[in-house]
Design a protein around this motif. Structure first.
Motif, PDB file in Angstrom:
ATOM      1  N   GLU A 148      -4.399   7.523  -4.062  1.00  0.00           N
ATOM      2  CA  GLU A 148      -5.836   7.337  -3.914  1.00  0.00           C
ATOM      3  C   GLU A 148      -6.294   6.007  -4.511  1.00  0.00           C
TER       4      GLU A 148
ATOM      5  N   GLU B 240     -11.524  -1.728   4.743  1.00  0.00           N
ATOM      6  CA  GLU B 240     -12.161  -0.467   4.382  1.00  0.00           C
ATOM      7  C   GLU B 240     -12.632   0.288   5.619  1.00  0.00           C
TER       8      GLU B 240
ATOM      9  N   ASP C 252      -4.874   3.135  -4.466  1.00  0.00           N
ATOM     10  CA  ASP C 252      -4.709   2.019  -3.529  1.00  0.00           C
ATOM     11  C   ASP C 252      -5.854   1.975  -2.525  1.00  0.00           C
ATOM     12  N   TYR C 253      -6.295   3.150  -2.072  1.00  0.00           N
ATOM     13  CA  TYR C 253      -7.414   3.187  -1.137  1.00  0.00           C
ATOM     14  C   TYR C 253      -8.703   2.703  -1.811  1.00  0.00           C
TER      15      TYR C 253
ATOM     16  N   LEU D 284       0.466   5.031   0.910  1.00  0.00           N
ATOM     17  CA  LEU D 284      -0.455   5.900   1.635  1.00  0.00           C
ATOM     18  C   LEU D 284      -0.766   7.187   0.883  1.00  0.00           C
TER      19      LEU D 284
ATOM     20  N   LEU E 270     -11.206  -0.013  -0.309  1.00  0.00           N
ATOM     21  CA  LEU E 270     -12.559   0.374   0.092  1.00  0.00           C
ATOM     22  C   LEU E 270     -13.634  -0.290  -0.754  1.00  0.00           C
TER      23      LEU E 270
ATOM     24  N   PHE F   8      -9.438   2.084   7.324  1.00  0.00           N
ATOM     25  CA  PHE F   8      -8.929   3.283   6.684  1.00  0.00           C
ATOM     26  C   PHE F   8      -9.978   4.385   6.587  1.00  0.00           C
ATOM     27  N   LYS F   9     -11.258   4.071   6.868  1.00  0.00           N
ATOM     28  CA  LYS F   9     -12.282   5.106   6.927  1.00  0.00           C
ATOM     29  C   LYS F   9     -12.481   5.604   8.348  1.00  0.00           C
TER      30      LYS F   9
ATOM     31  N   LEU G 183       0.827  -1.207   0.000  1.00  0.00           N
ATOM     32  CA  LEU G 183       0.000   0.000   0.000  1.00  0.00           C
ATOM     33  C   LEU G 183       0.862   1.258   0.000  1.00  0.00           C
TER      34      LEU G 183
END
Length: 452
Positions: free
Chosen positions: A117, A245, A119-120, A114, A124, A248-249, A112
């Motif tokens: 976007e 998800e 990767d997120y 950080l 998610l 990270f949210k 990942l």
């Protein structure tokens, strides 16, 4: 009054007992009953760690951040490098490397980023119970990434494997986010081996470093013969059953969230966890690198324990200041290299039988452990678990289908590789849509997808 005091005392004792057990729980407890790994089976791990680190380098001929001893690879054998710009957000960056010395074709996928976007978005793109595949549940976003990756690179991998005499091992490796993509890509290849020229299952291998929980328990055990997960001591990710998800949210800082998850999971019975078919786990056979002990300062000479656990599969968050640092690929590479050197030294001092016989005995033990794990999953009534007989029958059918495809008996029809599998074109259509130019585009779905 006396009743309320009694209730308060019981509550205080209960909370104190819980706090003591959680605060004294260390990462080594997860594998304290596991046998030690042998140097032969663990030998590829430091090497694949260095290949993943190589993905981060813009120029391997002039590396900026090489590990101790360098990357120990030949830049001329790097067949392909794909960056974030090339992947267009559908996959983390990766490289394909042909190791002609060891007869291996390796696809290495980084972890990942950080700052990215895309990767997120992969993380998610999932909900609990959103995606079914091969009789179990998998992470939806990671499966889409694996399908895209195999669809794009299957011709390259097939061509290289055939050009090298169809003798090389095909190895998929990844770290963190990339480990989930690599593991699910391995499952796809096992079920659709004609995509790579009918490569035998025995020549497929996956190493998932600091693995994400990406598949249900029945799949994690079923593919333990081809997928190997490596966990460093207290790493939080393989132990975090909370969907990625949600992590990270979260508005909480990660240590606070881990504490809350730990508190919540304490009150969930083990049987309830095992019976939930949607619960995701770290995939395959587990290798646990242990280097710290309870109430001891500093790092000890690392040892590697291995097993295919069914119950007690890294189910407890470790409240440790190393829970996040143990997730780093740099530390995993260092400790894996150190552990391998120690295993080799111990083996040379205690060798009593010829190495070839030792390897054959260990291979038989590994096969028996996989069969025992399959039967254990059935005995615990794990949802969709398959017995040893069913697994062997399914493997034979897949081998026969792949052999027919290789012989050209049915060139137009894709062989049915698994009773629970799916046609490759159908799988791609379920997860992607094609643009006017024919390129695969991500499909946003509002309803759960079932691929069985």
């Amino acid at each position: 009054m006396s009743l309320s005091c009694g209730v308060e005392c019981v509550l205080l004792l209960g909370c104190s007992r819980w706090a003591w057990r959680r605060c004294t729980y260390v990462g080594s407890n997860d594998s304290e009953t596991w046998p030690l790994a042998t140097p032969d089976e663990f030998e590829p791990v430091p090497r694949v760690c260095r290949l993943i680190l190589a993905v981060y380098e813009p120029d391997l001929r002039n590396p900026q951040f090489p590990p101790d001893g360098g990357y120990r690879l030949n830049p001329d054998w790097v067949l392909k490098r794909v960056t974030y710009e090339d992947a267009l957000g559908r996959s983390p960056p990766y490289l394909i490397y042909a190791d002609h010395d060891r007869k291996e074709i390796v696809m290495a996928i980084r972890g990942l980023n950080l700052a990215k976007e895309s990767d997120y978005k992969l993380l998610l793109d999932n909900r609990l119970g959103m995606q079914m595949f091969d009789g179990g549940y998998v992470h939806h976003g990671l499966l889409k990434s694996a399908v895209w990756l195999l669809n794009v690179e299957s011709e390259t991998l097939k061509r290289v494997w055939e050009e090298t005499g169809r003798e090389y091992q095909m190895i998929f490796v990844g770290h963190s986010l990339g480990s989930g993509v690599a593991a699910l890509m391995t499952v796809l290849v096992v079920n659709h081996r004609d995509r790579l020229g009918g490569i035998p299952r025995s020549k497929l291998r996956c190493y998932a470093l600091a693995p994400a929980r990406c598949m249900s328990l029945n799949l994690a055990v079923k593919y333990a013969d081809v997928i190997h997960s490596i966990v460093l001591q207290d790493d939080f990710l393989p132990r975090t059953a909370t969907p990625l998800e949600d992590i990270f949210k979260s508005i909480f800082c990660l240590p606070c969230l881990l504490f809350l998850i730990c508190l919540r999971d304490t009150f969930i019975p083990e049987g309830r966890k095992l019976k939930d078919p949607r619960r995701l786990y770290a995939p395959g056979r587990m290798y646990h690198i242990v280097e710290r002990k309870f109430c001891r300062c500093g790092r000890f000479p690392p040892e590697v324990r291995t097993a295919i656990p069914v119950d007690g599969r890294f189910e407890h968050i470790v409240l440790s200041c190393n829970a996040t640092s143990d997730h780093g690929i740099i530390w995993i590479e260092k400790e894996a290299e150190k552990a391998l050197e120690i295993m080799r030294e111990n083996k040379s001092e205690t060798i009593t039988v010829p190495p070839k016989i030792q390897r054959l005995e260990r291979l038989q033990t590994i096969e028996d452990e996989h069969k025992d794990a399959l039967e254990r999953a059935v005995s615990l009534n794990i949802p969709h678990a398959v017995s040893t007989v069913e697994e062997l029958t399914e493997n034979k059918e897949m081998e026969a289908g792949a052999a027919k495809a290789n012989n050209g008996d049915s060139p137009k029809a894709e062989p049915e590789l698994s009773s629970r599998g799916t046609n490759w074109d159908e799988l791609v259509e379920k997860l992607f849509k094609r643009s006017e130019s024919g390129k695969l585009m991500l499909k946003k779905e509002s309803n759960p997808t079932q691929i069985q």
